[in-house]
Each structure stands twice: as structure tokens, then as C-alpha cells.
Motif scaffolding. Sequence first.
Motif, PDB file in Angstrom:
ATOM      1  N   PRO A   1      54.676  49.879  29.245  1.00  0.00           N
ATOM      2  CA  PRO A   1      55.632  48.855  29.683  1.00  0.00           C
ATOM      3  C   PRO A   1      56.072  47.970  28.516  1.00  0.00           C
ATOM      4  O   PRO A   1      55.419  47.921  27.484  1.00  0.00           O
ATOM      5  N   ALA A   2      57.161  47.254  28.695  1.00  0.00           N
ATOM      6  CA  ALA A   2      57.651  46.326  27.668  1.00  0.00           C
ATOM      7  C   ALA A   2      56.586  45.275  27.363  1.00  0.00           C
ATOM      8  O   ALA A   2      55.789  44.897  28.227  1.00  0.00           O
ATOM      9  N   CYS A   3      56.569  44.815  26.131  1.00  0.00           N
ATOM     10  CA  CYS A   3      55.599  43.808  25.708  1.00  0.00           C
ATOM     11  C   CYS A   3      55.834  42.504  26.459  1.00  0.00           C
ATOM     12  O   CYS A   3      56.939  41.963  26.440  1.00  0.00           O
ATOM     13  N   PRO A   4      54.795  41.964  27.095  1.00  0.00           N
ATOM     14  CA  PRO A   4      54.969  40.706  27.814  1.00  0.00           C
ATOM     15  C   PRO A   4      55.103  39.496  26.885  1.00  0.00           C
ATOM     16  O   PRO A   4      55.558  38.444  27.286  1.00  0.00           O
TER      17      PRO A   4
ATOM     18  N   ALA B   1      59.605  49.247  22.795  1.00  0.00           N
ATOM     19  CA  ALA B   1      59.026  50.403  22.107  1.00  0.00           C
ATOM     20  C   ALA B   1      57.510  50.296  21.992  1.00  0.00           C
ATOM     21  O   ALA B   1      56.924  50.617  20.968  1.00  0.00           O
ATOM     22  N   THR B   2      56.845  49.839  23.050  1.00  0.00           N
ATOM     23  CA  THR B   2      55.385  49.745  23.041  1.00  0.00           C
ATOM     24  C   THR B   2      54.779  51.115  23.286  1.00  0.00           C
ATOM     25  O   THR B   2      55.462  52.041  23.707  1.00  0.00           O
ATOM     26  N   ARG B   3      53.498  51.244  23.013  1.00  0.00           N
ATOM     27  CA  ARG B   3      52.805  52.526  23.156  1.00  0.00           C
ATOM     28  C   ARG B   3      51.452  52.334  23.839  1.00  0.00           C
ATOM     29  O   ARG B   3      50.820  51.295  23.695  1.00  0.00           O
ATOM     30  N   ILE B   4      51.036  53.365  24.551  1.00  0.00           N
ATOM     31  CA  ILE B   4      49.672  53.400  25.056  1.00  0.00           C
ATOM     32  C   ILE B   4      48.800  53.856  23.890  1.00  0.00           C
ATOM     33  O   ILE B   4      48.988  54.938  23.342  1.00  0.00           O
ATOM     34  N   ALA B   5      47.858  53.017  23.494  1.00  0.00           N
ATOM     35  CA  ALA B   5      47.033  53.303  22.319  1.00  0.00           C
ATOM     36  C   ALA B   5      45.680  53.894  22.686  1.00  0.00           C
ATOM     37  O   ALA B   5      45.047  54.537  21.857  1.00  0.00           O
ATOM     38  N   ALA B   6      45.228  53.662  23.913  1.00  0.00           N
ATOM     39  CA  ALA B   6      43.913  54.176  24.320  1.00  0.00           C
ATOM     40  C   ALA B   6      43.832  54.248  25.836  1.00  0.00           C
ATOM     41  O   ALA B   6      44.574  53.559  26.543  1.00  0.00           O
TER      42      ALA B   6
ATOM     43  N   ALA C   1      40.591  54.277  34.814  1.00  0.00           N
ATOM     44  CA  ALA C   1      40.055  52.922  34.921  1.00  0.00           C
ATOM     45  C   ALA C   1      40.965  51.894  34.257  1.00  0.00           C
ATOM     46  O   ALA C   1      41.181  50.818  34.799  1.00  0.00           O
ATOM     47  N   TRP C   2      41.465  52.199  33.075  1.00  0.00           N
ATOM     48  CA  TRP C   2      42.393  51.315  32.370  1.00  0.00           C
ATOM     49  C   TRP C   2      43.062  52.066  31.233  1.00  0.00           C
ATOM     50  O   TRP C   2      42.610  53.125  30.818  1.00  0.00           O
ATOM     51  N   SER C   3      44.134  51.484  30.735  1.00  0.00           N
ATOM     52  CA  SER C   3      44.775  51.971  29.513  1.00  0.00           C
ATOM     53  C   SER C   3      45.078  50.751  28.654  1.00  0.00           C
ATOM     54  O   SER C   3      45.159  49.637  29.154  1.00  0.00           O
ATOM     55  N   MET C   4      45.202  50.960  27.353  1.00  0.00           N
ATOM     56  CA  MET C   4      45.466  49.854  26.442  1.00  0.00           C
ATOM     57  C   MET C   4      46.817  50.083  25.774  1.00  0.00           C
ATOM     58  O   MET C   4      47.055  51.131  25.189  1.00  0.00           O
ATOM     59  N   ALA C   5      47.686  49.079  25.881  1.00  0.00           N
ATOM     60  CA  ALA C   5      49.020  49.157  25.291  1.00  0.00           C
ATOM     61  C   ALA C   5      49.063  48.325  24.019  1.00  0.00           C
ATOM     62  O   ALA C   5      48.304  47.368  23.851  1.00  0.00           O
ATOM     63  N   LEU C   6      49.978  48.695  23.132  1.00  0.00           N
ATOM     64  CA  LEU C   6      50.108  48.037  21.836  1.00  0.00           C
ATOM     65  C   LEU C   6      51.583  47.829  21.520  1.00  0.00           C
ATOM     66  O   LEU C   6      52.391  48.738  21.691  1.00  0.00           O
ATOM     67  N   CYS C   7      51.926  46.642  21.052  1.00  0.00           N
ATOM     68  CA  CYS C   7      53.292  46.327  20.649  1.00  0.00           C
ATOM     69  C   CYS C   7      53.381  46.405  19.122  1.00  0.00           C
ATOM     70  O   CYS C   7      52.647  45.698  18.425  1.00  0.00           O
ATOM     71  N   PRO C   8      54.284  47.235  18.589  1.00  0.00           N
ATOM     72  CA  PRO C   8      54.405  47.356  17.140  1.00  0.00           C
ATOM     73  C   PRO C   8      55.171  46.199  16.496  1.00  0.00           C
ATOM     74  O   PRO C   8      55.164  46.059  15.285  1.00  0.00           O
TER      75      PRO C   8
ATOM     76  N   PHE D   1      52.385  42.890  17.509  1.00  0.00           N
ATOM     77  CA  PHE D   1      50.995  43.337  17.433  1.00  0.00           C
ATOM     78  C   PHE D   1      50.125  42.866  18.590  1.00  0.00           C
ATOM     79  O   PHE D   1      48.907  42.870  18.510  1.00  0.00           O
ATOM     80  N   TYR D   2      50.736  42.478  19.695  1.00  0.00           N
ATOM     81  CA  TYR D   2      49.992  42.122  20.900  1.00  0.00           C
ATOM     82  C   TYR D   2      49.469  43.403  21.526  1.00  0.00           C
ATOM     83  O   TYR D   2      50.141  44.429  21.523  1.00  0.00           O
ATOM     84  N   SER D   3      48.263  43.351  22.032  1.00  0.00           N
ATOM     85  CA  SER D   3      47.715  44.499  22.759  1.00  0.00           C
ATOM     86  C   SER D   3      47.109  43.985  24.058  1.00  0.00           C
ATOM     87  O   SER D   3      46.653  42.842  24.137  1.00  0.00           O
ATOM     88  N   TRP D   4      47.119  44.845  25.076  1.00  0.00           N
ATOM     89  CA  TRP D   4      46.618  44.443  26.378  1.00  0.00           C
ATOM     90  C   TRP D   4      46.169  45.667  27.160  1.00  0.00           C
ATOM     91  O   TRP D   4      46.669  46.752  26.984  1.00  0.00           O
ATOM     92  N   ARG D   5      45.189  45.438  28.021  1.00  0.00           N
ATOM     93  CA  ARG D   5      44.727  46.490  28.923  1.00  0.00           C
ATOM     94  C   ARG D   5      45.454  46.356  30.256  1.00  0.00           C
ATOM     95  O   ARG D   5      45.862  45.257  30.653  1.00  0.00           O
ATOM     96  N   SER D   6      45.568  47.435  30.941  1.00  0.00           N
ATOM     97  CA  SER D   6      46.256  47.441  32.233  1.00  0.00           C
ATOM     98  C   SER D   6      45.513  46.614  33.279  1.00  0.00           C
ATOM     99  O   SER D   6      46.086  46.258  34.307  1.00  0.00           O
TER     100      SER D   6
END
Length: 65
Positions: free
Chosen positions: A10-13, A19-24, A31-38, A41-46
Amino acid sequence: MRNLVFSTAPACPRCTETATRIAAHSPAPGAWSMALCPTCFYSWRSTEPDYAVKREAMAKDFQVD
């Protein structure tokens, strides 16, 4: 070192970059996924609370224009 899984997220909040990516993903499937904004550099779990994953719930001082 494990390779990061880059797929659409999803878009960076924080900065609204699309152009964010699922990093893990969780070792436990689904259970969860971790997104990263290039951009900011904000990252967040679902599984984060709304104030960390929804721009409208995020503190204005933390948002990036």
C-alpha cells in the motif's frame, strides 16, 4: 543473508509514496507482512495500529509532505 521479497504494498502512510514494497513476511504464513517506503524510509507491519498505518490517523507532526 536472506533476499528481501519485493512486491507491491500500500501507499506510504507517512509521505504518500506509491512505490512502496513488501520487504518481509512473517515466518508464520499470513501473520503479517512488512512494507518499506524507498522515499522516506518508513517501514511498517500490516499488524500495526491505525496511527502507524493510516495517514488520517497519524500525527500531523510525523507526516512528510
